[in-house]
Write an enzyme that holds these catalytic residues in place. Structure first.
Site, mmCIF file in Angstrom:
data_model
loop_
_atom_site.group_PDB
_atom_site.id
_atom_site.type_symbol
_atom_site.label_atom_id
_atom_site.label_comp_id
_atom_site.label_asym_id
_atom_site.label_seq_id
_atom_site.Cartn_x
_atom_site.Cartn_y
_atom_site.Cartn_z
ATOM 1 N N LYS A 169 0.874 -1.165 0.000
ATOM 2 C CA LYS A 169 0.000 0.000 0.000
ATOM 3 C C LYS A 169 0.915 1.218 0.000
ATOM 4 O O LYS A 169 1.627 1.473 0.974
ATOM 5 C CB LYS A 169 -0.908 0.013 1.225
ATOM 6 C CG LYS A 169 -1.826 1.231 1.257
ATOM 7 C CD LYS A 169 -2.455 1.420 2.618
ATOM 8 C CE LYS A 169 -3.146 2.774 2.666
ATOM 9 N NZ LYS A 169 -3.571 3.120 4.046
ATOM 10 N N GLY A 171 -7.796 9.670 9.774
ATOM 11 C CA GLY A 171 -8.067 9.807 11.197
ATOM 12 C C GLY A 171 -9.145 10.788 11.586
ATOM 13 O O GLY A 171 -9.410 10.969 12.778
ATOM 14 N N ALA A 184 -9.422 5.776 4.424
ATOM 15 C CA ALA A 184 -9.215 6.948 5.286
ATOM 16 C C ALA A 184 -10.476 7.793 5.412
ATOM 17 O O ALA A 184 -11.203 8.025 4.449
ATOM 18 C CB ALA A 184 -8.065 7.822 4.800
ATOM 19 N N GLY A 185 -10.696 8.255 6.644
ATOM 20 C CA GLY A 185 -11.732 9.234 6.918
ATOM 21 C C GLY A 185 -13.086 8.686 7.298
ATOM 22 O O GLY A 185 -13.965 9.443 7.710
ATOM 23 N N ASN A 203 -9.064 1.760 10.002
ATOM 24 C CA ASN A 203 -8.114 1.619 11.103
ATOM 25 C C ASN A 203 -8.592 2.408 12.315
ATOM 26 O O ASN A 203 -9.134 1.853 13.259
ATOM 27 C CB ASN A 203 -6.714 2.030 10.684
ATOM 28 C CG ASN A 203 -5.637 1.568 11.668
ATOM 29 O OD1 ASN A 203 -4.499 1.330 11.308
ATOM 30 N ND2 ASN A 203 -5.966 1.400 12.946
ATOM 31 N N THR A 204 -8.444 3.734 12.271
ATOM 32 C CA THR A 204 -8.747 4.553 13.440
ATOM 33 C C THR A 204 -10.188 4.383 13.916
ATOM 34 O O THR A 204 -10.451 4.359 15.129
ATOM 35 C CB THR A 204 -8.476 6.038 13.133
ATOM 36 O OG1 THR A 204 -7.157 6.172 12.592
ATOM 37 C CG2 THR A 204 -8.584 6.888 14.382
#
Length: 271
Positions: free
Chosen positions: A104, A165, A192-193, A214-215
């Protein structure tokens, strides 16, 4: 009970994955929490940062062993890289450490927004593809940049929904949907986001091929429960997309058609 046929699989670089969820492995409160989240989400791949593994202390000594026990394909990333040379070198080291040619590609151009460096990203992608890597580039929803990445040899793209994040969900729905519309045959994984399962469900309803989380999972109060909720949201969104949603309308339209007389008038018992 699954919402989808087992034949509906994610395909990247000729390899099929049963799940359309990719899960990051950073910032979990504990290794046990990470393990429970992987078990709950049942992701197709898990991402791992080379720098984390190399700098792991005693508390992280079992990190790689944990991933091996779950037997989920690894997707190393170049998180933290800000130059082409740094990204290429990190990818090459990751290939040796994790024994995979998947990468990635992250190349950050701005420390505040963590927005990818579009120019450097294209050049780094071309170099890594030439070196035999299966490159999944983290990019924005910019259509022109996306096409240049495809020209560089990338077979799939990972456009952001919002800055890393933030948990805001998709901040530019128009741009992301145009990207999907203009690149109908390219695997697109929103990365993301995303903050809550409804965000993931939404992009899957738009026809995206998967999401990377993830986050949103690792920073939830209960990561395992959130991981399972995201997996269910992704399945629901995919099922809705395949079902063919109705077209939205500006005016009301009765769901029950009115034909003839009401049924209680038809027997002649009422005036």
């Amino acid at each position: 009970m699954t919402l989808l046929s087992s034949a509906d699989t994610l395909t990247l670089h000729g390899q099929t994955f049963a799940s359309r969820v990719l899960l990051g492995t950073s910032r979990y409160p504990s290794l046990q929490s990470l393990s429970d989240s992987i078990a709950a989400a049942r992701p197709g791949m898990v991402t791992v940062a080379l720098r984390r593994q190399m700098n792991a202390g005693a508390a992280e000594a079992g990190f790689f062993d944990l991933l091996k026990r779950h037997d989920v394909p690894l997707l190393p990333n170049t998180a933290g890289c800000q130059t082409i040379a740094e990204a290429v070198t990190t990818a090459q080291m990751a290939r040796e450490v994790f024994e995979t040619d998947w990468i990635k590609l992250e190349l950050i151009g701005d420390d505040y927004t963590l927005q990818p460096d579009p120019v450097g990203l294209i050049e780094a992608a071309a170099l890594l593809v030439k070196d035999g890597f299966k490159v999944l580039p983290y990019c924005t929803e910019d259509l022109v940049i996306a096409r240049r990445l495809l020209d560089a040899g990338c077979e799939a793209l990972m456009p952001w929904g919002a800055p890393i994040g933030t948990g805001k969900g998709v901040v530019n729905p128009y741009g992301l949907r145009v990207l999907r519309e203009r690149l109908p045959d390219v695997p697109l994984i929103v990365d993301a986001g995303l903050g809550v399962p409804s965000h993931a469900c939404q992009v899957m309803e738009w026809g995206f091929d998967g999401v990377l989380l993830n986050t949103a999972v690792s920073q939830a109060t209960h990561p395992e429960i959130m991981a399972r909720a995201f997996a269910q949201g992704v399945d629901a969104g995919r099922a809705a997309y395949l079902a063919g949603p109705m077209d939205a309308r500006e005016s009301a339209h009765a769901s029950t058609p009115v034909v003839g007389m009401p049924f209680w008038h038809q027997d002649g018992s009422h005036a």
